[in-house]
Design a protein around this motif. Structure first.
Motif, PDB file in Angstrom:
ATOM      1  N   LEU A   2      88.219 -22.734 -12.378  1.00  0.00           N
ATOM      2  CA  LEU A   2      87.848 -21.342 -12.603  1.00  0.00           C
ATOM      3  C   LEU A   2      86.430 -21.220 -13.145  1.00  0.00           C
ATOM      4  N   VAL A   3      86.037 -22.138 -14.023  1.00  0.00           N
ATOM      5  CA  VAL A   3      84.669 -22.111 -14.546  1.00  0.00           C
ATOM      6  C   VAL A   3      83.667 -22.311 -13.406  1.00  0.00           C
ATOM      7  N   ARG A   4      83.915 -23.283 -12.537  1.00  0.00           N
ATOM      8  CA  ARG A   4      82.997 -23.519 -11.413  1.00  0.00           C
ATOM      9  C   ARG A   4      82.886 -22.275 -10.529  1.00  0.00           C
ATOM     10  N   ARG A   5      84.011 -21.643 -10.265  1.00  0.00           N
ATOM     11  CA  ARG A   5      83.992 -20.445  -9.422  1.00  0.00           C
ATOM     12  C   ARG A   5      83.247 -19.313 -10.118  1.00  0.00           C
ATOM     13  N   ALA A   6      83.481 -19.132 -11.404  1.00  0.00           N
ATOM     14  CA  ALA A   6      82.793 -18.080 -12.152  1.00  0.00           C
ATOM     15  C   ALA A   6      81.281 -18.296 -12.137  1.00  0.00           C
ATOM     16  N   GLU A   7      80.869 -19.531 -12.347  1.00  0.00           N
ATOM     17  CA  GLU A   7      79.433 -19.832 -12.317  1.00  0.00           C
ATOM     18  C   GLU A   7      78.841 -19.548 -10.945  1.00  0.00           C
ATOM     19  N   GLY A  61      89.419 -17.263  -4.928  1.00  0.00           N
ATOM     20  CA  GLY A  61      88.596 -18.312  -4.321  1.00  0.00           C
ATOM     21  C   GLY A  61      88.846 -19.709  -4.833  1.00  0.00           C
ATOM     22  N   VAL A  62      89.939 -19.939  -5.591  1.00  0.00           N
ATOM     23  CA  VAL A  62      90.220 -21.280  -6.111  1.00  0.00           C
ATOM     24  C   VAL A  62      91.605 -21.787  -5.717  1.00  0.00           C
ATOM     25  N   GLY A  63      92.347 -21.008  -4.945  1.00  0.00           N
ATOM     26  CA  GLY A  63      93.721 -21.368  -4.633  1.00  0.00           C
ATOM     27  C   GLY A  63      93.855 -22.705  -3.927  1.00  0.00           C
ATOM     28  N   GLU A  64      93.009 -22.926  -2.932  1.00  0.00           N
ATOM     29  CA  GLU A  64      93.112 -24.169  -2.156  1.00  0.00           C
ATOM     30  C   GLU A  64      92.848 -25.380  -3.031  1.00  0.00           C
ATOM     31  N   GLU A  65      91.824 -25.314  -3.873  1.00  0.00           N
ATOM     32  CA  GLU A  65      91.497 -26.428  -4.767  1.00  0.00           C
ATOM     33  C   GLU A  65      92.633 -26.705  -5.741  1.00  0.00           C
TER      34      GLU A  65
END
Length: 573
Positions: free
Chosen positions: A132-137, A80-84
């Motif tokens: 990655l931190v934002r996605r994990a949160e 879920g972070v590839g595009e960013e």
């Protein structure tokens, strides 16, 4: 730093974790670097509760790992972070190698069209970690900052973790523990676990400089350039006008002296060859290391990333192989935790990723030997190959300025079902599936965006309206396959656009690249693992062969073999 403001993540007191007896969690991860965070995100996407401990309260200092290969980007897409990450990074496919000032070799990481992601992006590690931190949160990962792990005790059914926080010390227990605390892993050292290999006698200086330059977004590598004679230099562009420069220094260089700005700035000025302004943002000294643990699984402790294996940075295999570790591990661990697979399935994580680590170490060692010859004969060979590469195509294949990260083809995995039918091409059992452009519900999309996190069966048909024979039986069974204990979702792949049947996913092979890359024809079926690797393939669907392949892919055949060995050993005794 001039281009980046480091965040400070909030500390949370451990009152909810403290108890007279250690609290127990199903999954604990040590280390909130890229690998630990990727593992935590993947675990949450599989519905697992996960807590992550890290002794710091920010992202890593300095650019560190900066090159992320196509396969890693495809994994980050699934997380879920590839595009960013791709939008922030600098995409590139072309690498160029120079002898002194003359180009002798170039390569293209993605020579053919029809892939969503570029061969490589460059992005400072701190940007990646923050994403990655934002996605994990957002997914509800329990992130605990300023929690220092002071000890780990293996248990028969898990592990006990001792922690020190600003509010005191306590213990917590885990059913499963993932150790991702980096190359200097305190957990590995405290447990006395081995890590073997080579430390190469050479030193390199990393200098990140901020400047506006019109150099193209390519990888440039020099042997014996006039601005740094008898040594090598590497140049990469990163985001925010930051340029990574690696200078070979030699083993006798004094690391503390070489890191001083007054010694770095003249090197950079000589390289640029003009008076353009630049600012030194970060510098570090490193040595080549090619090492790995003997085993990555120790009971209920699972080691991943640099904690398990280390390679030299030329070739971008560190973080990239770490992402492939978690990609291989988490779906297996999720099945085990949910009681859908035997724990012996995790032995395949150990064997498959040890195989991949050995492949990376072998390639990295070859690059190291070419870049830093260890004898007069080796240097003579290296220089002769470079000289010949100017005019002789055969010699260009000998030039090795860092064979770049490629995904591992797990062709020897115990989870693969060997081919019984004849197929051409690279998509053998164990291969990471190639991407391709497709159409879904009238919209252009990509094959890999539709796969992952579950088992899927790609079924190739000419037209949906013309399904017959064995595939008609598959169509009748598709609902039952999706509802079984380990679900298998059927995806129909059509050569021609047409009607889409209700309650099914249909992809139109828009340019014919899926059929070409998978050597598929109407009737062919491919079983794809949750990590997008090929598990099995057949020219004709057979329900019995599918269920046997699924049992194999989920470790039940491994458990059966292990039980048979135990019975044999008992009889022998």
């Amino acid at each position: 730093m001039a281009t980046y403001q480091y965040p400070t993540f909030p500390y949370r007191a451990p009152h909810d974790l403290m108890a007279d007896a250690p609290r127990r969690r199903p999954l604990v991860i040590i280390g909130a670097g890229p690998v630990g965070l990727a593992a935590a995100i993947d675990a949450r996407q599989h519905g697992l509760d996960v807590i992550v401990f890290d002794e710091d309260d920010s992202v890593s200092f300095g650019s560190r790992a900066v090159c992320y290969a196509k396969r890693a980007l495809e994994i980050l897409d699934r997380l879920g972070v590839g595009e960013e990450v791709v939008n922030k990074g600098v995409s590139w496919n072309v690498g160029r190698t120079f002898l002194r000032e003359e180009e002798v070799y170039r390569f293209n990481l993605v020579p053919d069209a029809g892939h969503k992601r570029p061969g490589m992006i460059n992005l400072q590690q701190y940007h990646l970690e923050e994403a990655l931190v934002r996605r994990a949160e957002a997914l509800g990962v329990d992130l605990r900052w300023k929690y220092q792990v002071t000890g780990v005790t293996p248990l028969e059914d898990g592990a006990r973790v001792s922690l020190e926080t600003p509010d005191g010390a306590f213990d917590i227990e885990a059913d499963w523990l993932i150790v991702a605390d980096g190359a200097r892993s305190n957990v590995r050292r405290q447990l006395g676990l081995d890590i073997e290999g080579h430390v190469f006698k050479d030193r390199f200086l990393i200098a990140d400089v901020v400047m506006k330059a019109d150099f193209p977004a390519e990888r440039w590598f020099w042997f014996d350039p006039p601005f740094h004679p008898n040594q090598s230099v590497l140049l990469h562009k990163q985001s925010d006008n930051v340029w990574r420069i690696d200078f070979q220094l030699g083993w006798d260089a004094d690391p503390e002296e070489e890191k001083k700005p007054e010694n770095i700035l003249p090197r950079v000025k000589a390289m640029l060859g003009d008076e353009r302004e630049f600012e030194l943002e970060w510098a570090s000294i490193y040595t080549f290391q090619c090492r790995r643990m003997t085993q990555f699984r120790h009971g209920h402790l699972l080691f991943a990333g640099d904690a398990a294996h280390q390679v030299s940075p030329f070739g971008a295999r560190g973080a990239n192989s770490g992402f492939q570790d978690t990609d291989d591990l988490i779906w297996k661990l999720a099945l085990v935790i949910k009681g859908l697979a035997p724990a012996v399935l995790l032995d395949s994580y150990d064997t498959d990723r040890v195989y991949a680590a050995d492949e990376n170490i072998r390639n990295s060692t070859r690059s190291t030997d070419f870049i830093t010859p260890k004898s007069a004969v080796s240097k003579l060979f290296r220089n002769a190959a470079l000289e010949l590469a100017r005019s002789q195509p055969f010699a260009r294949k000998l030039v090795n300025s860092g064979r770049l990260s490629m995904p591992s083809f797990l062709v020897n995995s115990a989870l693969n079902t060997p081919d019984t039918d004849v197929f051409a091409g690279d998509m053998v059992p164990g291969a990471p599936l190639d991407d391709a452009p497709v159409r879904m519900a009238g919209q252009d999309t990509w094959l890999l965006d539709q796969l992952g996190n579950r088992f899927m069966l790609l079924a190739f048909v000419d037209r949906i309206e013309a399904i017959g024979g064995a595939l008609a039986e598959l169509q009748a069974q598709s609902a039952a396959l999706a509802a079984q204990a380990v679900p298998v979702e059927v995806i129909w792949v059509t050569a021609h656009a047409g009607a889409t049947p209700a309650d099914s996913v249909t992809l139109h092979d828009r340019d014919g690249l899926m059929a070409q890359r998978l050597d598929a024809r109407p009737g062919s079926v491919y079983l794809i693992r949750p990590d997008q690797h090929v598990s099995a393939r057949w020219r004709t669907f057979d329900p019995g062969r599918l269920q046997a392949a699924l049992r194999r892919a989920t470790g039940h055949e491994m458990a059966h073999s292990a039980a048979s060995r135990r019975v044999g050993e008992t009889v022998t005794d």
